[in-house]
Design a protein around this motif. Structure first.
Motif, mmCIF file in Angstrom:
data_model
loop_
_atom_site.group_PDB
_atom_site.id
_atom_site.type_symbol
_atom_site.label_atom_id
_atom_site.label_comp_id
_atom_site.label_asym_id
_atom_site.label_seq_id
_atom_site.Cartn_x
_atom_site.Cartn_y
_atom_site.Cartn_z
ATOM 1 N N GLY A 110 -45.855 -9.338 2.049
ATOM 2 C CA GLY A 110 -45.270 -10.664 2.033
ATOM 3 C C GLY A 110 -44.391 -10.951 0.838
ATOM 4 N N PHE A 111 -44.263 -10.004 -0.080
ATOM 5 C CA PHE A 111 -43.383 -10.122 -1.237
ATOM 6 C C PHE A 111 -42.044 -9.456 -0.947
ATOM 7 N N GLU A 112 -40.957 -10.027 -1.484
ATOM 8 C CA GLU A 112 -39.710 -9.275 -1.596
ATOM 9 C C GLU A 112 -39.761 -8.552 -2.935
ATOM 10 N N ILE A 113 -39.846 -7.220 -2.895
ATOM 11 C CA ILE A 113 -39.954 -6.416 -4.102
ATOM 12 C C ILE A 113 -38.577 -5.981 -4.602
ATOM 13 N N GLY A 114 -37.684 -5.645 -3.669
ATOM 14 C CA GLY A 114 -36.365 -5.148 -4.063
ATOM 15 C C GLY A 114 -35.278 -5.704 -3.166
ATOM 16 N N ASN A 115 -34.065 -5.718 -3.688
ATOM 17 C CA ASN A 115 -32.902 -6.204 -2.948
ATOM 18 C C ASN A 115 -31.719 -5.307 -3.298
ATOM 19 N N ALA A 116 -31.026 -4.785 -2.274
ATOM 20 C CA ALA A 116 -29.965 -3.810 -2.549
ATOM 21 C C ALA A 116 -28.881 -3.917 -1.497
ATOM 22 N N PHE A 117 -27.688 -3.445 -1.854
ATOM 23 C CA PHE A 117 -26.622 -3.354 -0.871
ATOM 24 C C PHE A 117 -25.523 -2.396 -1.296
ATOM 25 N N SER A 118 -24.731 -2.022 -0.300
ATOM 26 C CA SER A 118 -23.481 -1.319 -0.589
ATOM 27 C C SER A 118 -22.537 -2.365 -1.161
ATOM 28 N N GLU A 119 -22.068 -2.126 -2.383
ATOM 29 C CA GLU A 119 -21.325 -3.153 -3.111
ATOM 30 C C GLU A 119 -19.921 -3.359 -2.539
ATOM 31 N N LEU A 120 -19.552 -4.620 -2.401
ATOM 32 C CA LEU A 120 -18.198 -4.946 -1.978
ATOM 33 C C LEU A 120 -17.233 -4.584 -3.104
ATOM 34 N N ASN A 121 -16.260 -3.710 -2.823
ATOM 35 C CA ASN A 121 -15.293 -3.309 -3.858
ATOM 36 C C ASN A 121 -13.849 -3.613 -3.474
ATOM 37 N N ASP A 122 -13.672 -4.422 -2.436
ATOM 38 C CA ASP A 122 -12.345 -4.893 -2.039
ATOM 39 C C ASP A 122 -12.072 -6.208 -2.769
ATOM 40 N N PRO A 123 -11.133 -6.229 -3.729
ATOM 41 C CA PRO A 123 -10.923 -7.443 -4.527
ATOM 42 C C PRO A 123 -10.448 -8.637 -3.701
ATOM 43 N N GLN A 128 -36.910 -7.714 -14.252
ATOM 44 C CA GLN A 128 -36.525 -6.828 -13.162
ATOM 45 C C GLN A 128 -35.725 -5.650 -13.712
ATOM 46 N N ILE A 129 -35.638 -4.632 -12.893
ATOM 47 C CA ILE A 129 -34.681 -3.554 -13.166
ATOM 48 C C ILE A 129 -33.559 -3.699 -12.149
ATOM 49 N N GLU A 130 -32.318 -3.599 -12.628
ATOM 50 C CA GLU A 130 -31.167 -3.469 -11.739
ATOM 51 C C GLU A 130 -30.503 -2.140 -12.050
ATOM 52 N N PHE A 131 -30.146 -1.415 -10.994
ATOM 53 C CA PHE A 131 -29.482 -0.127 -11.194
ATOM 54 C C PHE A 131 -28.349 0.033 -10.196
ATOM 55 N N TYR A 132 -27.325 0.759 -10.628
ATOM 56 C CA TYR A 132 -26.118 0.949 -9.816
ATOM 57 C C TYR A 132 -25.714 2.411 -9.847
ATOM 58 N N GLN A 133 -25.343 2.913 -8.677
ATOM 59 C CA GLN A 133 -24.963 4.318 -8.541
ATOM 60 C C GLN A 133 -23.640 4.406 -7.799
ATOM 61 N N ILE A 147 -35.132 -4.573 -8.559
ATOM 62 C CA ILE A 147 -36.553 -4.512 -8.210
ATOM 63 C C ILE A 147 -37.328 -5.390 -9.181
ATOM 64 N N GLY A 148 -38.147 -6.296 -8.645
ATOM 65 C CA GLY A 148 -38.931 -7.200 -9.480
ATOM 66 C C GLY A 148 -40.158 -6.504 -10.039
ATOM 67 N N ILE A 149 -40.196 -6.362 -11.355
ATOM 68 C CA ILE A 149 -41.312 -5.649 -11.997
ATOM 69 C C ILE A 149 -42.584 -6.487 -11.965
ATOM 70 N N ASP A 150 -42.459 -7.805 -12.074
ATOM 71 C CA ASP A 150 -43.645 -8.663 -12.023
ATOM 72 C C ASP A 150 -44.330 -8.543 -10.661
ATOM 73 N N ARG A 151 -43.554 -8.626 -9.595
ATOM 74 C CA ARG A 151 -44.137 -8.563 -8.253
ATOM 75 C C ARG A 151 -44.718 -7.184 -7.945
ATOM 76 N N LEU A 152 -44.023 -6.143 -8.372
ATOM 77 C CA LEU A 152 -44.547 -4.795 -8.171
ATOM 78 C C LEU A 152 -45.878 -4.625 -8.898
ATOM 79 N N THR A 153 -45.952 -5.126 -10.116
ATOM 80 C CA THR A 153 -47.199 -5.050 -10.887
ATOM 81 C C THR A 153 -48.301 -5.847 -10.218
ATOM 82 N N THR A 154 -47.959 -7.005 -9.658
ATOM 83 C CA THR A 154 -48.940 -7.835 -8.956
ATOM 84 C C THR A 154 -49.618 -7.046 -7.841
ATOM 85 N N ILE A 155 -48.825 -6.313 -7.074
ATOM 86 C CA ILE A 155 -49.389 -5.532 -5.963
ATOM 87 C C ILE A 155 -50.216 -4.356 -6.477
#
Length: 482
Positions: free
Chosen positions: A397-410, A256-261, A454-462
């Motif tokens: 029917g695939f979950e290709i990506g998963n994302a959220f606004s990151e919790l930054n309250d310790p 997978q690729i994980e990215f943060y901005q 984002i799952g690269i295997d699943r994206l490639t499958t599609i």
């Protein structure tokens, strides 16, 4: 005598003639495709090809063959008048389809107009002992194809194209993020705690330190540490490992690729994800529509935003705002989901969703605003404290990506970890352990940040129209045969 034994006999004859059947050096002036494309320019030049001999056809004192390299195939022609009788006879008697050879000669066209290399000298580069397989027939050979992928690649050009496309997809992902000034990084695969996702980890033991370590289920918590350290845009393409069941959509080892901005939220990443998919689909398919398992998929943005609570209500009649653990448990039992008492409320909701909602979503769709219990690392929605700023990208029917606004309250993150730890102690092996080091990192301050995997295997499958994820993984996980 079997064919393997015959080839071993030939190998011994070759050695008897003081010929090294496995030399280390070889030559090549052109690839097969280059020769085809530049035939007229090369007709009067000496050409040296190297590759696997995949076909031989004898015609008395001459023979035709097909030589294959990474670019394709090219026809070669050998005859006794050019090579000398002894040299030609030695070739015919001892060289087989499957052997690697080097040939030198001049180009010409046959009477039928076929572009061909007339060979004046040849060298053996590697003798094959087992014969090449025939084309695969039907599903009976599927497991063998996965176990011996090298034979699959030799026999099936379509499969080779799948993995060329996979490589292209990864290249396009890198181009996309590099252009936007994201920094590619590497984080630990062996981790002292298995955090960053809800999954059961693989565990191993490090003898020098005398501690257990875990194969990462996600790089998330380390990438967020880098955001804290001032690297505002980071990504990693890498392997992750989850010790769970295998099926058409899951392999224990996946890419997978994980990215943060920094200074972004989940809304920003929805737009970024649409841009990324438009680039990939256009480059790989040439247009934004494609056929997948009989369904037409359209990747033209914007993609619909489907609220999680509303989706569950629409597809099941269950209103998450009115259901407690016991009522959800009973609902799951009615659906034959075999719920367990050590599951938390979030696990129950997730299993119901995966059974009823996800399979029905075919077109690219952002499922947004997940229940808090499902998302221990996400920020809550200000006016909906039981839900978080999260999305999953669903396609076919695939979950290709998963994302959220990151919790930054310790302090809030600490409380979430405590709740996860309770689930872990009750027996939920997918719950996340308490990570004090990450809490310490958060206490130094993390800016508003959004992250996605984002799952690269699943994206490639599609994008290659394959039903089983194993078709796009070169060496999928299988039970050992021996």
């Amino acid at each position: 005598m079997g064919e393997k034994e015959q080839r071993i006999q030939k190998l011994n004859k070759i050695k008897k003639e003081k010929i090294n059947p496995y030399p280390s050096q070889s030559q090549r002036s052109h690839f097969c495709l280059q020769v085809k494309n530049d035939f007229s320019k090369l007709e009067k030049k000496e050409v040296v090809l190297a590759g696997r001999l995949v076909l031989i056809r004898l015609h008395g004192r001459a023979c035709f063959g097909h030589l294959e390299d990474k670019s394709g195939r090219f026809q070669i022609f050998l005859r006794a008048d050019d090579l000398g009788k002894d040299n030609y006879d030695f070739f015919v008697k001892n060289i087989d389809a499957g052997d690697f050879i080097q040939v030198k000669g001049k180009l010409f066209k046959t009477k039928k107009g076929e572009k061909t290399l007339r060979v004046f000298s040849w060298n053996l580069l590697a003798k094959s002992i087992l014969p090449l397989p025939e084309k695969w027939h039907g599903l009976a050979d599927v497991e063998t194809r996965f176990r011996q992928r090298y034979l699959d690649l030799l026999s099936n050009q379509e499969i080779k194209e799948v993995f060329l496309k996979r490589s292209q997809i990864i290249k396009l992902i890198r181009e996309f993020f590099n252009k936007r000034e994201f920094i590619e990084v590497e984080t630990p695969i062996l981790q002292p705690l298995s955090g960053g996702a809800a999954a059961r980890p693989f565990v191993t033991h490090h003898h020098a330190l005398d501690i257990d370590l875990y194969l990462r289920i996600a790089p998330e918590l380390y990438l967020k540490r880098l955001i804290i350290g001032g690297m505002e845009r980071v990504y990693e393409i890498g392997r992750c490992f989850r010790n769970e069941g295998m099926d058409w959509a899951h392999n224990p080892e996946f890419t997978q690729i994980e990215f943060y901005q920094a200074y972004a939220d989940y809304r920003d990443l929805m737009e970024l994800t649409e841009e990324l998919l438009v680039k990939i689909v256009k480059e790989v398919k040439g247009k934004l529509t494609l056929e997948y398992q009989g369904q037409k998929i359209n990747f033209k943005p914007p993609y619909p935003r489907l609220d999680y609570r509303q989706a569950i209500l629409d597809y099941t009649g269950i209103d998450l705002d009115k259901e407690d653990f016991n009522s959800l448990f009973n609902q799951a039992k009615k659906m034959n989901l075999q719920p367990e008492k050590n599951w938390g409320r979030g696990k129950l909701i997730d299993e119901i969703y995966k059974e009823t909602v996800r399979p029905k979503i075919i077109q690219p769709t952002f499922l947004i605003n997940h229940p808090l219990e499902l998302s221990p690392l996400s920020k809550t929605i200000p006016d909906r404290p039981n839900y978080v700023e999260r999305f999953q990208l669903l396609v076919a029917g695939f979950e290709i990506g998963n994302a959220f606004s990151e919790l930054n309250d310790p302090f809030e993150q600490k409380n979430r970890f405590k709740e996860q730890q309770k689930l872990l102690e009750k027996g939920d092996k997918e719950a996340q352990p308490f990570d004090q080091d990450f809490i310490t990192a958060l206490e130094y301050g993390m800016p508003p940040t959004a992250g996605e995997g984002i799952g690269i295997d699943r994206l490639t499958t599609i994008l290659t129209n394959k039903r089983n994820i194993k078709e796009v993984i070169l060496f999928p996980t299988l039970r050992p045969k021996f």
